[in-house]
Design a protein around this motif. Structure first.
Motif, PDB file in Angstrom:
ATOM      1  N   GLN A 215       0.819  -1.211   0.000  1.00 24.47           N
ATOM      2  CA  GLN A 215       0.000   0.000   0.000  1.00 24.47           C
ATOM      3  C   GLN A 215       0.853   1.261   0.000  1.00 24.47           C
ATOM      4  OE1 GLN A 215      -3.316  -0.369  -0.349  1.00 24.47           O
ATOM      5  NE2 GLN A 215      -2.776  -2.559  -0.444  1.00 24.47           N
ATOM      6  N   VAL A 216       2.131   1.102  -0.272  1.00 23.04           N
ATOM      7  CA  VAL A 216       3.049   2.249  -0.298  1.00 23.04           C
ATOM      8  C   VAL A 216       3.911   2.158  -1.550  1.00 23.04           C
ATOM      9  CG1 VAL A 216       3.152   2.473   2.208  1.00 23.04           C
ATOM     10  CG2 VAL A 216       4.788   0.987   1.029  1.00 23.04           C
ATOM     11  N   LYS A 217       4.448   3.310  -1.930  1.00 24.86           N
ATOM     12  CA  LYS A 217       5.424   3.317  -3.005  1.00 24.86           C
ATOM     13  C   LYS A 217       6.743   2.777  -2.451  1.00 24.86           C
ATOM     14  CE  LYS A 217       3.500   7.247  -5.538  1.00 24.86           C
ATOM     15  NZ  LYS A 217       3.773   8.610  -6.063  1.00 24.86           N
ATOM     16  N   ALA A 218       7.340   1.833  -3.165  1.00 21.67           N
ATOM     17  CA  ALA A 218       8.537   1.200  -2.614  1.00 21.67           C
ATOM     18  C   ALA A 218       9.407   0.620  -3.707  1.00 21.67           C
ATOM     19  CB  ALA A 218       8.145   0.105  -1.629  1.00 21.67           C
ATOM     20  N   ARG A 219      10.695   0.489  -3.362  1.00 22.06           N
ATOM     21  CA  ARG A 219      11.636  -0.288  -4.172  1.00 22.06           C
ATOM     22  C   ARG A 219      11.876  -1.596  -3.445  1.00 22.06           C
ATOM     23  NH1 ARG A 219      15.151   2.463  -7.525  1.00 22.06           N
ATOM     24  NH2 ARG A 219      15.788   0.380  -8.181  1.00 22.06           N
ATOM     25  N   ILE A 220      11.873  -2.677  -4.177  1.00 21.12           N
ATOM     26  CA  ILE A 220      12.041  -3.994  -3.563  1.00 21.12           C
ATOM     27  C   ILE A 220      13.274  -4.670  -4.147  1.00 21.12           C
ATOM     28  CG2 ILE A 220      11.018  -6.266  -3.186  1.00 21.12           C
ATOM     29  CD1 ILE A 220       8.279  -4.927  -3.540  1.00 21.12           C
ATOM     30  N   PHE A 221      14.148  -5.117  -3.269  1.00 20.33           N
ATOM     31  CA  PHE A 221      15.354  -5.816  -3.678  1.00 20.33           C
ATOM     32  C   PHE A 221      15.329  -7.225  -3.078  1.00 20.33           C
ATOM     33  CE2 PHE A 221      16.261  -1.330  -3.393  1.00 20.33           C
ATOM     34  CZ  PHE A 221      16.965  -1.050  -4.557  1.00 20.33           C
ATOM     35  N   THR A 222      15.453  -8.231  -3.902  1.00 20.52           N
ATOM     36  CA  THR A 222      15.571  -9.602  -3.402  1.00 20.52           C
ATOM     37  C   THR A 222      16.904 -10.159  -3.869  1.00 20.52           C
ATOM     38  OG1 THR A 222      14.349 -10.413  -5.332  1.00 20.52           O
ATOM     39  CG2 THR A 222      13.097 -10.029  -3.314  1.00 20.52           C
ATOM     40  N   TRP A 223      17.576 -10.850  -2.976  1.00 25.92           N
ATOM     41  CA  TRP A 223      18.981 -11.187  -3.233  1.00 25.92           C
ATOM     42  C   TRP A 223      19.375 -12.496  -2.563  1.00 25.92           C
ATOM     43  CZ3 TRP A 223      23.550 -11.434  -0.264  1.00 25.92           C
ATOM     44  CH2 TRP A 223      24.757 -11.296  -0.979  1.00 25.92           C
ATOM     45  N   ARG A 224      20.282 -13.199  -3.204  1.00 26.03           N
ATOM     46  CA  ARG A 224      20.872 -14.411  -2.650  1.00 26.03           C
ATOM     47  C   ARG A 224      22.377 -14.304  -2.851  1.00 26.03           C
ATOM     48  NH1 ARG A 224      18.798 -17.780  -6.149  1.00 26.03           N
ATOM     49  NH2 ARG A 224      20.599 -17.732  -7.517  1.00 26.03           N
TER      50      ARG A 224
END
Length: 270
Positions: A215-224
């Motif tokens: 419900q918010v503006k966001a940057r999403i980083f997923t990492w391994r």
């Protein structure tokens, strides 16, 4: 809602190179000194020989790792019990399988095996083989597990497991380091979402699966990856401006990607 997705992938190089050193030629008498010494002393002796070789080339010495040594000793015992000398067991288990089963955390690994009457004879034979010498002198490796077992045939069965060790992390401190380096305040709701998603990417072994709608503006980083520093060196993350952050972080092993890797989700709201 605006979400920017950026995925960072790191696949641990699973090094299993090295041919089997089958030096079964009888050299001298089987009643020599090596037949009387405790096996632990012989393992320390071959570690000393390995580190002398590395010192000549100004390569950092290897440290014996107790958990990896258990893996090596078990494999040497198995070779004696089931009468084979090799990297794969009769049912096809590899070094990667053995490290995974014992929960050894390593980003790179390799194995030498040998059968010989003496420690020095085995070491000399391995050093004469290009592939085995490459393992012994590889500067990437930090630790080794050496397992020597004496067979009823009076031969010594050797397993050397070389690893680039991944240290076990304090995940609470790791999260604190992320917050400090990014200079962002943690938002509990975003962290709850990030933690749930981190388990999802670990269980699916896929960092590309979508994050639930926010419900918010966001940057999403997923990492391994193998280390926290490797993540925090990414300019794409360090340059992101935001107001709050949610952090999900695990350190777990995967048959597909390697052992002891960090699985991380960052949700940066702005």
């Amino acid at each position: 809602m605006m979400i920017g997705l950026l995925f960072f992938l790191w696949a641990a190089p699973h090094e299993g190179y090295g041919l089997v050193e089958k030096n079964t030629q009888k050299v001298g008498s089987v009643s020599g000194t090596d037949q009387a010494l405790p096996l632990g002393d012989l393992e320390e002796e071959i570690l000393s020989l390995i580190n002398k070789e590395r010192e000549r080339l100004e390569v950092p010495p290897l440290t014996m790792d107790s958990l990896t040594q258990e893996v090596a000793r078990s494999h040497s015992s198995d070779m004696i019990r089931r009468k084979f000398v090799g990297h794969e067991t009769p049912e096809g288990k590899t070094l990667q399988d053995r490290l995974f089963e014992r929960d050894v955390y390593a980003s790179e690994y390799a194995e030498n095996v040998a059968k010989h009457i003496t420690v020095k004879g085995a070491h000399q034979g391995l050093m004469k083989s290009i592939s085995h010498r490459k393992n012994i002198l590889n500067p990437h490796f930090t630790h080794v597990g050496i397992g020597i077992i004496r067979g009823k045939d009076k031969y010594l069965y050797f397993t050397q497991n070389f690893i680039k060790k991944i240290e076990r992390m304090d995940l609470k401190r790791a999260k604190e380091e992320i917050l400090k380096r990014l200079n962002l305040a943690e938002e509990p709701l975003l962290t709850a979402i990030a933690e749930e998603h981190t388990w999802a990417i670990y269980e699916s072994e896929d960092v590309r699966i979508p994050v639930p709608e926010l419900q918010v503006k966001a940057r999403i980083f997923t990492w391994r990856g193998p280390s926290l520093e490797a993540l925090l060196e990414k300019e794409e993350i360090m340059e992101v401006k935001g107001s709050k952050i949610g952090v999900g972080i695990l350190q777990e092993s995967s048959r597909k990607h390697g052992t002891g890797l960090l699985w991380i989700t960052l949700i940066i709201a702005y």
